[in-house]
Motif scaffolding. Structure first.
Motif, PDB file in Angstrom:
ATOM      1  N   TYR A 286       0.828  -1.208   0.000  1.00 57.18           N
ATOM      2  CA  TYR A 286       0.000   0.000   0.000  1.00 57.18           C
ATOM      3  C   TYR A 286       0.864   1.260   0.000  1.00 57.18           C
ATOM      4  CZ  TYR A 286      -3.616  -3.348   1.426  1.00 57.18           C
ATOM      5  OH  TYR A 286      -4.479  -4.419   1.490  1.00 57.18           O
ATOM      6  N   VAL A 287       1.919   1.264   0.800  1.00 52.93           N
ATOM      7  CA  VAL A 287       2.800   2.435   0.856  1.00 52.93           C
ATOM      8  C   VAL A 287       3.489   2.644  -0.491  1.00 52.93           C
ATOM      9  CG1 VAL A 287       4.903   3.375   1.900  1.00 52.93           C
ATOM     10  CG2 VAL A 287       3.156   2.320   3.358  1.00 52.93           C
ATOM     11  N   SER A 288       3.986   1.558  -1.082  1.00 54.45           N
ATOM     12  CA  SER A 288       4.675   1.669  -2.369  1.00 54.45           C
ATOM     13  C   SER A 288       3.726   2.135  -3.469  1.00 54.45           C
ATOM     14  CB  SER A 288       5.306   0.324  -2.748  1.00 54.45           C
ATOM     15  OG  SER A 288       6.296  -0.053  -1.816  1.00 54.45           O
ATOM     16  N   ASN A 289       2.523   1.589  -3.485  1.00 54.41           N
ATOM     17  CA  ASN A 289       1.529   2.021  -4.470  1.00 54.41           C
ATOM     18  C   ASN A 289       1.223   3.505  -4.312  1.00 54.41           C
ATOM     19  OD1 ASN A 289       0.374   0.348  -6.551  1.00 54.41           O
ATOM     20  ND2 ASN A 289      -0.238  -1.075  -4.939  1.00 54.41           N
ATOM     21  N   THR A 290       1.117   3.958  -3.071  1.00 51.18           N
ATOM     22  CA  THR A 290       0.794   5.366  -2.824  1.00 51.18           C
ATOM     23  C   THR A 290       1.914   6.274  -3.300  1.00 51.18           C
ATOM     24  OG1 THR A 290      -0.531   4.730  -0.888  1.00 51.18           O
ATOM     25  CG2 THR A 290       0.127   7.031  -1.063  1.00 51.18           C
ATOM     26  N   VAL A 291       3.157   5.897  -3.036  1.00 51.58           N
ATOM     27  CA  VAL A 291       4.301   6.697  -3.488  1.00 51.58           C
ATOM     28  C   VAL A 291       4.342   6.751  -5.011  1.00 51.58           C
ATOM     29  CG1 VAL A 291       6.812   6.836  -3.534  1.00 51.58           C
ATOM     30  CG2 VAL A 291       5.632   6.224  -1.409  1.00 51.58           C
TER      31      VAL A 291
END
Length: 327
Positions: A190-195
Motif C-alpha cells: 500500500y505504501v509503495s503504491n501510494t508513493v
C-alpha cells in the motif's frame, strides 16, 4: 546505298526530335491543369479533415460526409490526446505496450527512446519499498491529473519529497503496521503504491497516506453506508466514469485502482476549492456543511505525524559523557 541509309537515318532523327518537342509542348500546356487538379485535391482533403474536426454534433449537412468517413469518437481522441494517440498504432506486443504504460507512470523526465513512436515515454526513477508494484499493468490516470496545473494547487498538497527515501517509506510502514496490526507485506504494498501513484498524479504521498489512514484504516474492503469503497473511500456510483478506465466498478476496491481515482479526485478538489483544507472538506462530502465533523483536522494531524517520522531530528543540545554542552 550509303546515301539512302543516311537519308533514312536523318528522317528517323527528325521524327524523334519532333516527337520529343511535341511531348515537351504537351507537358508544358498541361502543367497548369495538373497544378489546378493537385490544388483542388489538397483543398478537398483539408475541407474534409476540417469539417471532421469541427463537427458541431448536429450530424447534418456537410458534416455527414466527414462523420461517415471517420467516427465521431475518433475526433474526440484527436482533441484529447493529440498526436500521442499515434503511438498506440505502432506494431508492438501487448507486453511491450504494457511496459511503455508502466514507464509513463514511473518516470517523469522526458528521454528519447528509439523505436517508441513519435513521442517518447517520460523517465524519472522513483525508489519503492516494494519495487514489484511498479510492474502491475495498470493504466495511469495522469492524462486526467495533468490537466490540473500545479499553479492551482495549495503548496501544502504538492510533493514534499519526504517519501523519496526508502528509509522514510520503511518508517511509515512500521508506523502503520503497529497502529493497525497489518500484514507487513500488505502495508509495504500500500505504501509503495501510494508513493508511485502520488508521483503519477503529482500530489504529496504523505497527504494521500494520511487520507487513507483516516478514511479506511488501510482496509481496502471497507465500505460505508453511503457507498464509499476502498482505501480512499471513493463514492463508486458517482465516479463510475473514472472506474470505466480500469474495467468498471468491480475493480473499485483494488488498491492500485482505488488510490489512483481517489488521488485524482482529491487533487481536483484542492485545485478547484483553492486550498488543501477546503479540498479535504469537499472530499469527505461536507461541501455545503458548516463544518466537516473534524475530518480535516484528523487528516492534517495524521499528516503531521508522518512528516515528523520522515524528518530527521536535529538535537537542540550537544552532549558529551551524558552532560550538556552549552555555548
Amino acid at each position: 546505298m550509303i546515301k539512302s541509309f543516311s537519308t533514312k537515318l536523318s528522317d528517323t532523327q527528325l521524327g524523334q526530335t519532333a516527337m520529343a518537342s511535341a511531348k515537351a509542348l504537351s507537358a508544358h500546356l498541361l502543367s497548369p491543369v495538373y497544378r489546378v487538379m493537385n490544388g483542388l485535391f489538397i483543398v478537398a482533403v483539408f475541407m474534409i479533415v476540417g469539417l471532421w474536426l469541427s463537427g458541431n454534433g448536429t450530424q447534418a449537412g456537410a458534416f455527414d460526409l466527414a462523420r461517415i468517413l471517420v467516427p465521431d469518437e475518433a475526433r474526440q481522441i484527436v482533441w484529447q490526446n493529440g498526436f500521442g494517440m499515434l503511438d498506440q498504432y505502432q506494431e508492438e506486443s501487448p507486453r511491450a505496450y504494457a511496459d511503455r504504460e508502466i514507464a509513463q507512470v514511473i518516470y517523469g523526465k522526458t528521454e528519447s527512446i528509439p523505436g517508441k513512436g513519435l513521442f517518447s515515454a517520460k523517465r524519472q526513477t522513483v525508489a519503492l519499498l516494494m519495487p514489484s508494484v511498479a510492474q502491475a499493468q495498470v493504466r495511469p490516470i495522469s492524462h486526467l491529473s495533468d490537466r490540473i496545473p500545479s499553479s492551482k494547487m495549495d503548496p501544502q498538497a504538492l510533493d514534499s519529497k519526504l517519501m523519496v527515501s526508502i528509509q522514510n517509506q520503511r518508517a511509515v510502514a512500521d508506523f502503520f503496521e503497529k497502529k493497525y496490526r497489518l500484514d507487513r507485506a500488505k502495508i509495504e504494498e500500500y505504501v509503495s503504491n501510494t508513493v508511485l501513484i502520488a508521483r503519477e498524479v503529482n500530489i504529496d504521498p504523505v497527504l494521500l497516506l494520511a487520507v487513507i489512514s483516516v478514511e479506511s484504516n488501510f482496509n481496502p474492503l471497507t465500505k460505508s453506508h453511503a457507498g464509499a469503497e476502498g482505501l480512499m473511500q471513493v463514492m463508486t456510483a458517482i465516479h463510475k466514469d473514472k472506474y470505466a478506465l480500469y474495467g468498471g466498478e468491480t475493480d473499485a476496491v483494488k488498491p492500485e485502482v482505488n488510490i489512483r481515482v481517489g488521488a485524482y479526485i482529491l487533487k481536483y478538489l484542492i485545485a478547484t476549492t483553492g486550498s488543501l483544507r477546503n479540498g479535504l472538506k469537499y472530499y469527505v462530502g461536507a461541501a455545503n456543511a458548516e463544518n466537516d465533523g473534524g475530518y480535516t483536522d484528523k487528516v492534517m494531524a495524521e499528516r503531521n505525524r508522518l512528516i515528523a517520522l520522515c524528518q530527521p531530528t536535529s538535537p537542540s543540545k550537544l552532549t558529551s559523557n551524558g552532560k550538556d554542552l552549552r555555548s
